[in-house]
Design a protein around this motif. Structure first.
Motif, mmCIF file in Angstrom:
data_model
loop_
_atom_site.group_PDB
_atom_site.id
_atom_site.type_symbol
_atom_site.label_atom_id
_atom_site.label_comp_id
_atom_site.label_asym_id
_atom_site.label_seq_id
_atom_site.Cartn_x
_atom_site.Cartn_y
_atom_site.Cartn_z
ATOM 1 N N THR A 82 10.275 5.087 11.669
ATOM 2 C CA THR A 82 10.623 4.607 10.331
ATOM 3 C C THR A 82 10.783 5.749 9.327
ATOM 4 O OG1 THR A 82 8.308 4.387 9.594
ATOM 5 C CG2 THR A 82 9.273 2.530 10.804
ATOM 6 N N GLY A 83 10.220 6.920 9.661
ATOM 7 C CA GLY A 83 10.315 8.064 8.761
ATOM 8 C C GLY A 83 9.153 8.208 7.808
ATOM 9 N N SER A 84 8.252 7.215 7.798
ATOM 10 C CA SER A 84 7.134 7.268 6.854
ATOM 11 C C SER A 84 5.808 6.985 7.555
ATOM 12 C CB SER A 84 7.343 6.241 5.734
ATOM 13 O OG SER A 84 7.326 4.920 6.261
ATOM 14 N N VAL A 85 4.716 7.326 6.874
ATOM 15 C CA VAL A 85 3.364 7.055 7.374
ATOM 16 C C VAL A 85 2.577 6.423 6.232
ATOM 17 C CG1 VAL A 85 3.341 8.920 9.062
ATOM 18 C CG2 VAL A 85 2.608 9.387 6.712
ATOM 19 N N THR A 86 1.442 5.846 6.560
ATOM 20 C CA THR A 86 0.615 5.266 5.513
ATOM 21 C C THR A 86 -0.109 6.372 4.751
ATOM 22 O OG1 THR A 86 -1.337 5.049 6.951
ATOM 23 C CG2 THR A 86 0.242 3.225 6.936
ATOM 24 N N GLY A 87 -0.493 6.073 3.517
ATOM 25 C CA GLY A 87 -1.243 7.048 2.739
ATOM 26 C C GLY A 87 -2.566 7.385 3.387
ATOM 27 N N GLY A 88 -3.201 6.385 4.007
ATOM 28 C CA GLY A 88 -4.470 6.610 4.690
ATOM 29 C C GLY A 88 -4.327 7.549 5.868
ATOM 30 N N TRP A 89 -3.241 7.404 6.627
ATOM 31 C CA TRP A 89 -2.987 8.275 7.774
ATOM 32 C C TRP A 89 -2.779 9.712 7.299
ATOM 33 C CZ3 TRP A 89 0.639 11.729 9.389
ATOM 34 C CH2 TRP A 89 0.666 12.062 10.744
ATOM 35 N N ALA A 90 -1.997 9.867 6.236
ATOM 36 C CA ALA A 90 -1.731 11.211 5.710
ATOM 37 C C ALA A 90 -3.011 11.856 5.196
ATOM 38 C CB ALA A 90 -0.691 11.132 4.593
ATOM 39 N N PHE A 91 -3.863 11.076 4.521
ATOM 40 C CA PHE A 91 -5.111 11.618 3.979
ATOM 41 C C PHE A 91 -6.068 12.003 5.106
ATOM 42 C CE2 PHE A 91 -9.421 11.258 2.245
ATOM 43 C CZ PHE A 91 -9.312 12.038 1.114
ATOM 44 N N ARG A 92 -6.077 11.247 6.167
ATOM 45 C CA ARG A 92 -7.011 11.508 7.270
ATOM 46 C C ARG A 92 -6.590 12.695 8.117
ATOM 47 N NH1 ARG A 92 -8.774 7.213 12.074
ATOM 48 N NH2 ARG A 92 -10.227 8.632 13.147
ATOM 49 N N PRO A 152 0.824 -1.209 0.000
ATOM 50 C CA PRO A 152 0.000 0.000 0.000
ATOM 51 C C PRO A 152 0.864 1.269 0.000
ATOM 52 C CG PRO A 152 0.079 -0.929 2.192
ATOM 53 C CD PRO A 152 0.766 -1.922 1.284
ATOM 54 N N VAL A 153 0.221 2.380 -0.330
ATOM 55 C CA VAL A 153 0.937 3.653 -0.467
ATOM 56 C C VAL A 153 1.504 4.090 0.879
ATOM 57 C CG1 VAL A 153 0.697 6.103 -1.012
ATOM 58 C CG2 VAL A 153 -0.460 4.392 -2.409
ATOM 59 N N THR A 154 2.769 4.483 0.889
ATOM 60 C CA THR A 154 3.390 5.079 2.073
ATOM 61 C C THR A 154 3.942 6.447 1.690
ATOM 62 O OG1 THR A 154 5.517 4.002 1.614
ATOM 63 C CG2 THR A 154 3.996 2.849 3.091
ATOM 64 N N VAL A 155 4.057 7.302 2.681
ATOM 65 C CA VAL A 155 4.506 8.671 2.435
ATOM 66 C C VAL A 155 5.688 8.975 3.350
ATOM 67 C CG1 VAL A 155 3.821 11.090 2.321
ATOM 68 C CG2 VAL A 155 2.104 9.295 1.953
ATOM 69 N N SER A 156 6.800 9.395 2.772
ATOM 70 C CA SER A 156 7.976 9.770 3.567
ATOM 71 C C SER A 156 7.695 11.099 4.257
ATOM 72 C CB SER A 156 9.213 9.890 2.669
ATOM 73 O OG SER A 156 9.583 8.626 2.172
ATOM 74 N N ARG A 157 7.833 11.115 5.570
ATOM 75 C CA ARG A 157 7.493 12.310 6.360
ATOM 76 C C ARG A 157 8.722 12.967 6.991
ATOM 77 N NH1 ARG A 157 2.988 14.798 8.378
ATOM 78 N NH2 ARG A 157 3.017 15.582 10.517
ATOM 79 N N TYR A 158 9.695 12.164 7.418
ATOM 80 C CA TYR A 158 10.888 12.719 8.058
ATOM 81 C C TYR A 158 12.142 12.029 7.536
ATOM 82 C CZ TYR A 158 7.747 14.887 11.447
ATOM 83 O OH TYR A 158 6.752 15.641 12.043
ATOM 84 N N ARG A 159 13.147 12.826 7.210
ATOM 85 C CA ARG A 159 14.434 12.289 6.798
ATOM 86 C C ARG A 159 15.168 11.702 7.995
ATOM 87 N NH1 ARG A 159 17.074 17.470 4.150
ATOM 88 N NH2 ARG A 159 16.155 18.319 6.055
ATOM 89 N N GLY A 160 16.161 10.883 7.728
ATOM 90 C CA GLY A 160 16.920 10.245 8.803
ATOM 91 C C GLY A 160 17.579 11.249 9.727
#
Length: 239
Positions: free
Chosen positions: A205-215, A17-25
């Protein structure tokens, strides 16, 4: 295209499923150094705050160690948070949707996301924590320098009033009050991270799910999607 709601490194990954990078290392490392420093300062500070809490100094090797370690960690916290501030301050500036978000704070608590406005990378609650931390850390570092005996020669040269006994007593009171306030803000920050499912993942992990970002941060996701589409359209087709 200018980034209004996103930071460098934020992007939608080509995964299912779609994931979105939110924070760099580097941002995550910076965050955890700041968090660890704050925890160590809280424990060592409480050990110095009252005789009944002095037993906490045993975690660091005794009172003599705490005496020099506490201000040293304070410097680390200041530098670490300053680097974090440089990366995040623009996206934490107040926006019109923040007023609506605060007005619907009851819906936030009840989880009625459909009644909330679309948001950028941070909501008003996250922005409050960011600016509260910024102000309180500044107060702590300034008052801490005033009561740090090793810095007295410096203060005598550039701020003679700061080395006086009355000034140091006031600094102690201000330092203690700011310390209590920042501990409460930190607890609020940790609680919110666990309460909103999927949030902690962003800083591990630096990323979130696409659903979390959309919500939770739809404007941020829309901007990333738009940037990705523009980037794909600008690529020259392979011959």
């Amino acid at each position: 295209m200018p980034h209004k709601y996103s930071a460098p490194g934020d992007h939608i990954e080509s995964t299912k499923p779609v994931t979105v990078s939110r924070y760099r290392g580097i941002t995550r490392l910076n965050h955890w150094v700041t968090a660890l420093s704050l925890i160590l300062l809280a424990i060592s500070g409480l050990a110095l705050f009252h005789p009944s809490l002095f037993f906490l100094s045993g975690l660091f090797g005794g009172g003599q160690v705490v005496r020099w370690l506490h201000p040293a960690i304070g410097i680390v916290l200041f530098i670490s948070f300053f680097l974090l501030f440089l990366q995040m301050w623009k996206l934490n500036l107040p926006r019109r949707e923040d007023v609506t978000w605060v007005a619907h704070s009851a819906d936030v608590v009840m989880g009625r996301e459909d009644r909330l406005p679309e948001l950028g990378k941070y909501n008003a609650g996250q922005k409050f924590v960011f600016w509260a931390m910024t102000g309180l850390i500044l107060v702590l570092i300034l008052s801490g320098l005033m009561i740090w005996e090793k810095q007295l020669p410096l203060w005598r040269d550039y701020a003679p009033w700061a080395a006086t006994i009355p000034a140091r007593r006031i600094a102690l009171l201000v330092h203690a009050m700011a310390a209590v306030a920042i501990i409460l803000v930190f607890i609020l920050h940790v609680y919110a991270a666990f309460w909103t499912r999927g949030t902690l993942r962003a800083m591990t992990t630096g990323s979130v799910t696409g659903g979390w970002a959309f919500r939770h941060h739809r404007k941020w996701l829309r901007e990333l999607a738009k940037n990705r589409k523009m980037s794909e359209n600008s690529k020259t087709p392979a011959e």
